[in-house]
Design an enzyme around this catalytic site. Sequence first.
Site, PDB file in Angstrom:
ATOM      1  N   ASP A  42       0.829  -1.214   0.000  1.00  0.00           N
ATOM      2  CA  ASP A  42       0.000   0.000   0.000  1.00  0.00           C
ATOM      3  C   ASP A  42       0.863   1.264   0.000  1.00  0.00           C
ATOM      4  O   ASP A  42       0.346   2.370  -0.101  1.00  0.00           O
ATOM      5  CB  ASP A  42      -1.026  -0.012   1.148  1.00  0.00           C
ATOM      6  CG  ASP A  42      -0.389  -0.117   2.515  1.00  0.00           C
ATOM      7  OD1 ASP A  42       0.846  -0.164   2.609  1.00  0.00           O
ATOM      8  OD2 ASP A  42      -1.155  -0.152   3.512  1.00  0.00           O
ATOM      9  N   LYS A 116      -0.978  -9.345   2.907  1.00  0.00           N
ATOM     10  CA  LYS A 116      -0.168  -8.912   4.046  1.00  0.00           C
ATOM     11  C   LYS A 116      -0.988  -7.917   4.847  1.00  0.00           C
ATOM     12  O   LYS A 116      -1.715  -7.104   4.270  1.00  0.00           O
ATOM     13  CB  LYS A 116       1.135  -8.264   3.571  1.00  0.00           C
ATOM     14  CG  LYS A 116       1.971  -7.670   4.714  1.00  0.00           C
ATOM     15  CD  LYS A 116       3.379  -7.331   4.288  1.00  0.00           C
ATOM     16  CE  LYS A 116       3.518  -6.009   3.584  1.00  0.00           C
ATOM     17  NZ  LYS A 116       3.057  -4.821   4.361  1.00  0.00           N
ATOM     18  N   GLU A 185      10.049  -4.136   9.864  1.00  0.00           N
ATOM     19  CA  GLU A 185      10.465  -2.843   9.290  1.00  0.00           C
ATOM     20  C   GLU A 185      11.059  -1.917  10.347  1.00  0.00           C
ATOM     21  O   GLU A 185      10.446  -1.696  11.408  1.00  0.00           O
ATOM     22  CB  GLU A 185       9.249  -2.186   8.602  1.00  0.00           C
ATOM     23  CG  GLU A 185       9.601  -0.859   7.932  1.00  0.00           C
ATOM     24  CD  GLU A 185       8.521  -0.342   6.994  1.00  0.00           C
ATOM     25  OE1 GLU A 185       7.497  -1.040   6.779  1.00  0.00           O
ATOM     26  OE2 GLU A 185       8.707   0.781   6.478  1.00  0.00           O
TER      27      GLU A 185
HETATM   28  O1  KIV Z   1       3.652  -1.130   1.472  1.00  0.00           O
HETATM   29  C1  KIV Z   1       4.811  -1.555   1.315  1.00  0.00           C
HETATM   30  O2  KIV Z   1       5.481  -1.305   0.302  1.00  0.00           O
HETATM   31  C2  KIV Z   1       5.375  -2.372   2.379  1.00  0.00           C
HETATM   32  C3  KIV Z   1       6.859  -2.604   2.357  1.00  0.00           C
HETATM   33  C4  KIV Z   1       7.551  -1.456   3.015  1.00  0.00           C
HETATM   34  C5  KIV Z   1       7.228  -3.880   3.005  1.00  0.00           C
HETATM   35  O3  KIV Z   1       4.677  -2.796   3.248  1.00  0.00           O
END
Ligand code: KIV
Length: 270
Positions: A42, A116, A185
């Site tokens: 996102d 995710k 992260e």
């Molecule tokens: O949204 C995204 O790109 C992510 C990455 C930082 C892992 O969650």
Amino acid sequence: MRPADLIRFKQTGQSITMLTAWDSLSAAWVQAAGADAVLVGDSLAMVALGHATTLPISLDGMLHHTQAVSRGFQGMPSRQPLLICDLPFLSYQCGEDLAVAAAGRLLKESSAAAVKLEGAEPEIVAVIDRLVRMGIPVMGHLGLTPQAVHRFGYRRQAQDRPSQERLLRKGLELEQAGCFAVVLEHVPAELSGELRRTLNIPVIGIGAGDDCDGQVRVTADLLGLTPQQPPFSPALVAGHHLFSDALKTWVTQQKSVPPTREELRQEPDC
Ligand code: KIV
């Protein structure tokens, strides 16, 4: 590539690579680069759509971009990278039924094979448990969780021992709920190693040091395309300058080419 392959990679000591994509072009780049997994993160709300945070993107928006990424992949589906889509803010925080409907829609209407989601509050762990039992593979996300920016900001997380122990416990809860991997992260590097050794599932780091089972990066950051580069993700090329200079050269050349006699003759008299 399937979620179970990432667990096998951890077991056999192979490092996992994951890159983000947001459209067909970027999907083709990251597939050609050989990434094991591709995340429609996102972060595209900021990188591709110009929003200040990741919060505004909707489920329809994520689906639109995930379908575009699916179309950018080449070859047999079994040889393509594992495609994972972020569940956007408020698509999984309002109850398990809504979360199943949102995640199910992403898997039904695109070639994503997993979702995710961020955090490990008890409500989120319950959602993960339900999604996994319904046949939807889930990747967790701990440490800096951009959807919680208004609570925690974008600063490095888990800096003291009590919060590190809390994060280790959360990692275990995500594994027990059935996550096949966890993104970690912007946390201290020593904590990544500790989590990696605590969990059987892969820990995939970003801004979390080298002691992880794999690494994920926002592709636009690596290519130097984003105006605000995160401190933990330096660019490999100055993409923004490279592309804008090339386009500037083209525009300047066009302006300096004198029209041909033929073109002048065709100009309407007015
Ligand atoms: O949204 C995204 O790109 C992510 C990455 C930082 C892992 O969650």
